[in-house]
Every structure is written in C-alpha cells, then in structure tokens.
Write an enzyme that holds these catalytic residues in place. Structure first.
Site, PDB file in Angstrom:
ATOM      1  N   GLY A   8      11.760   3.165   5.656  1.00  0.00           N
ATOM      2  CA  GLY A   8      10.425   2.197   5.288  1.00  0.00           C
ATOM      3  C   GLY A   8      10.890   1.308   4.014  1.00  0.00           C
ATOM      4  CE1 TYR A 143      -1.076   7.747   4.751  1.00  0.00           C
ATOM      5  CE2 TYR A 143      -3.120   7.488   2.968  1.00  0.00           C
ATOM      6  CZ  TYR A 143      -1.664   7.417   3.387  1.00  0.00           C
ATOM      7  OH  TYR A 143      -0.839   6.983   2.412  1.00  0.00           O
TER       8      TYR A 143
END
Ligand code: NDP
Length: 239
Positions: A8, A143
């Site tokens: 990422g 999450y």
C-alpha cells in the site's frame, strides 16, 4: 543493498514510509493494486522507489512476488483500510459475511500472506512492521476487529521469529489526515470534532507514522519486539 517492501505504498501513510526509508543504498519496493498510482509515487520519490502491482490479499500474486524479490530486510504491512467505506451498509447475513470478510482480508489476511511469503527471504536484523489502528482499541465493527486481530497475530509472529533475530511490531495510528483512508466522507465539522478529541489538538500526519516505522526498522530497535506503538496524539491514552 537492503531491500524494503511497503505494501500500500502508493498513497498516504505507505507513501510517507517509502519516502522516509528511501535513502542512498536502499531498494524500496512499493506495492498496491493501482498501477497508475504506484507509478506516480515512484516518479514523485525520484526514482529511489520501485513500484510493483500486487493485491496483498491474493495468495497466488503474493507467491509470485515473493519468488522474484530476493532478500528482504524490512517488510511494512501497511495495505488496508476500512472496506465498509466503499460499500453500502450490509443487509442480511450473506452481505454481513461478505462485509466482514472484506475487512479481515484487507487488514489481516494481507499482512499474514505477505509475511508468510517473505519470511524465508529474511535473516537476522530484519524487521516486520504492520500498521494497526486506534480502531482496535476503540472498536469499529469489522475494521476494528481486523486490526485487533492483526495486533494479536503480531505477538505470535514475534515469538516465532525472535530467535532468528527478526523483530515484529505494530504501529497503531490515530486519526491521520492527508490520506485516502476516509475517501470523501469527512466534512470540516467531522474533522474538527476528531481533532478536538486529540490531546495535541492536531491531526496526525503520514510522516508521524513514517518516523516511528523508521525507528523500529533501524538498528536502534533490535530489542523491541511483540509490541504495539500508539501514535495518536493522546486520543487513546495508555499507562
Ligand atoms: P490510503 O487509503 O491512502 O492507503 C491504503 C493503501 O493500501 C492504498 O495505497 C491502497 O492502494 C493499498 N491497498 C489497500 N488494499 C490493498 C490490497 N488488497 N493490496 C494491496 N494494496 C492495498 O490510507 P492510509 O494511508 O491512511 O492507510 C494506510 C494504513 O493505515 C491502513 O492499513 C489503514 O487501515 C491504517 N490507518 C489509517 C488511519 C488514518 O486515519 N488514515 C488511522 C489508523 C490506521 P490500492 O487501492 O491501489 O491497492
């Protein structure tokens, strides 16, 4: 030449980490799913960084990447984010299952796969740093649960690799501005109330996280492992 992999690494925190770690004599590889974003980042960082398109949740792609990379000195498992932001609220059990699996895949399985694949390429002095979240402590549905799982997995990982001279730690950010994390969902009022809850009265920056990662990746942090480091301006105090 030390090799550093930042998943990422095309945007936000990962890009700042790549920039922080890219200096003379290092080979920094940034990965992500969007080729154009990665190429822009590599160009912006002045050619000190290599871009590799890779979905960190795909075992086959991760296996291929690992076969090509050679020795790895630092792995930063930064890829992730709250996948709920990209989908409408789930309705019915099937959608709930899909929504939970998306966040677990994105934030936990991605780190597990990259680490398992690259561990054989790591030797004494190597460091694994995974980006957790304040959401693990404050709660944020699937999450937060995925990031809490990441921190728990990290402890077991540190035990497995400790006698090989490899460290494993979590850096756990609070609210960080200047990234794609919140998509376009935050208006000025939401940002103000988030900053109000932070003791330093400012949003964190990607560089705040990158500098902590750089320390944990450095020779000065070899006795630090199995830990979670909160970088949240005091938003979630600890003893
Ligand atoms: P960004 O959305 O800017 O960065 C996330 C990066 O991860 C993107 O570059 C994205 O690229 C990449 N990515 C996502 N999924 C995958 C995948 N399956 N395979 C490969 N790459 C992937 O947000 P941040 O920089 O803020 O987020 C970085 C990390 O920090 C995340 O783990 C996030 O959960 C965490 N964090 C962020 C906070 C914040 O306030 N910003 C707070 C706490 C934690 P692409 O889409 O091209 O694949």
């Amino acid at each position: 030449m030390p090799t550093i992999v930042v998943t990422g690494g095309g945007t936000g925190i990962g890009k700042a980490i790549a920039q922080q770690l890219a200096h003379d004599g290092t080979d920094v590889v940034v990965t992500g799913r969007r080729r154009d974003v990665l190429d822009d980042t590599a160009a912006a960082l002045g050619g000190a960084v290599r871009a590799v398109e890779l979905d960190a949740t795909d075992p086959s792609a991760v296996r291929t990447f690992a076969a090509q990379i050679g020795r790895v000195d630092v792995l930063v498992n930064n890829a992730g984010g709250n996948t709920d932001f990209d989908h409408p609220a789930p309705v019915g059990l099937d959608e709930v299952a899909r929504a939970w699996r998306r966040n677990l895949d994105s934030n936990l399985i991605s780190a597990v796969l990259m680490t398992e694949a690259l561990l054989p390429a790591m030797t004494t002095g190597a460091a694994i740093i995974s980006i957790g979240s304040i959401a693990a402590d404050k709660g944020a549905g699937s999450y937060g649960a995925a990031k809490a799982g990441l921190a728990s997995w990290n402890i077991d990982l540190a035990r497995r690799v400790g006698d090989a001279g490899i460290t494993a730690n979590i850096v756990s950010p609070g609210y960080i501005g200047e990234t794609e994390f919140f998509r376009d969902a935050l208006d000025d009022t939401s940002v103000e109330s988030m900053v109000e809850a932070i003791i330093t009265k400012r949003a964190g920056t990607p560089t705040d996280i990158a500098q902590t990662v750089a320390f944990l990746a450095s020779p000065h942090a070899r006795q630090i492992t199995a830990q979670t480091f909160a970088v949240n301006g005091g938003e979630h105090p600890s003893r």
